[in-house]
Design an enzyme around this catalytic site. Structure first.
Site, PDB file in Angstrom:
ATOM      1  N   HIS A   8     -19.989   4.726   9.275  1.00  0.00           N
ATOM      2  CA  HIS A   8     -20.761   5.753   8.124  1.00  0.00           C
ATOM      3  C   HIS A   8     -20.692   6.860   9.009  1.00  0.00           C
ATOM      4  CE1 HIS A   8     -24.027   5.500   5.030  1.00  0.00           C
ATOM      5  NE2 HIS A   8     -24.885   5.601   5.809  1.00  0.00           N
ATOM      6  N   ASN A  36     -29.081  10.310   4.786  1.00  0.00           N
ATOM      7  CA  ASN A  36     -29.656  10.974   3.425  1.00  0.00           C
ATOM      8  C   ASN A  36     -30.729  12.087   3.476  1.00  0.00           C
ATOM      9  OD1 ASN A  36     -30.160   7.806   4.366  1.00  0.00           O
ATOM     10  ND2 ASN A  36     -32.074   7.447   3.966  1.00  0.00           N
ATOM     11  N   ASP A  67     -17.926   7.838   4.019  1.00  0.00           N
ATOM     12  CA  ASP A  67     -17.593   6.633   4.157  1.00  0.00           C
ATOM     13  C   ASP A  67     -17.873   5.758   2.413  1.00  0.00           C
ATOM     14  OD1 ASP A  67     -20.029   7.070   4.691  1.00  0.00           O
ATOM     15  OD2 ASP A  67     -20.100   5.174   4.246  1.00  0.00           O
ATOM     16  N   ASN A 113     -26.587   7.252  -0.417  1.00  0.00           N
ATOM     17  CA  ASN A 113     -27.710   8.403   0.296  1.00  0.00           C
ATOM     18  C   ASN A 113     -27.264   9.543   0.429  1.00  0.00           C
ATOM     19  OD1 ASN A 113     -29.628   5.903  -0.723  1.00  0.00           O
ATOM     20  ND2 ASN A 113     -29.983   5.139   1.326  1.00  0.00           N
TER      21      ASN A 113
END
Length: 189
Positions: free
Chosen positions: A19, A66, A92, A113
């Site tokens: 991530h 997020n 990613d 997100n």
């Protein structure tokens, strides 16, 4: 003036995870461009450099994935930048095979997100450098997959991917013909 953003999560527990590949590409760019240090500003870590004649800011939002749009919007507003012209986001993508790169000019969040947050603040028109991290074997493993690290074997594909992502971002900054840049980097593996 351009803003190149790498998406990721702050903190050691997220360091070198799938991530956080956006953060890793920003670090690679910073080293390549001679950015010695980042300063805390705009809810993120910001470095300054030049690519060709263009002044560039490198940003690693520290808001967690997020809420990435919060940090990016602050920079964009402060410098009066236009997302469609001046924003490049590296992140990613589970929908791309491991090691594959894809540049897009605009689009949906595709379930990411961090991208959802950016779109909610700035709209869908900005450059995206998507780094393929592959998919979890089972849907219920998705969170642990994206928050996990790459194996030694996977790194053989990830390191060239990160180098290509850094080159793609630099090419987008200096491009006279965006379509040529996209064509060059979006070739299939």
């Amino acid at each position: 003036m351009k803003l190149i953003v790498g998406l990721g999560n702050p903190g050691r527990e997220y360091d070198k995870t799938r991530h956080n590949i956006g953060f890793d590409v920003i670090d690679m760019l910073a080293e390549d461009l001679g950015v010695a240090n980042f300063r805390e500003k705009f809810q993120g870590l910001v470095g300054e450099a030049s690519i060709g004649d263009e002044k560039v800011f490198l940003l690693k939002p520290q808001t967690y994935m997020n809420l990435s749009g919060n940090s990016i919007k602050e920079v964009m507003s402060f410098y009066k930048l236009d997302p469609a012209e001046d924003l490049i986001v590296i992140y990613d993508d589970m929908d791309l095979p491991l090691g594959q790169l894809r540049i897009k000019v605009k689009g949906s969040a595709g379930g990411h997100n961090g991208i959802k947050s950016i779109i909610s603040h700035l709209g869908p028109d900005f450059f995206r450098v998507k780094c393929g991290i592959g998919k979890a074997k089972r849907r219920e493993e998705t969170v642990s997959f994206v928050l996990g690290g790459f194996s030694k074997d996977e790194m053989k594909e990830v390191e060239p991917l990160m180098e290509d992502a850094a080159k793609a971002a630099k090419s987008l900054v200096t491009a006279k013909n965006i379509d040529r840049v996209i064509q060059k980097f979006n070739k299939k593996k």
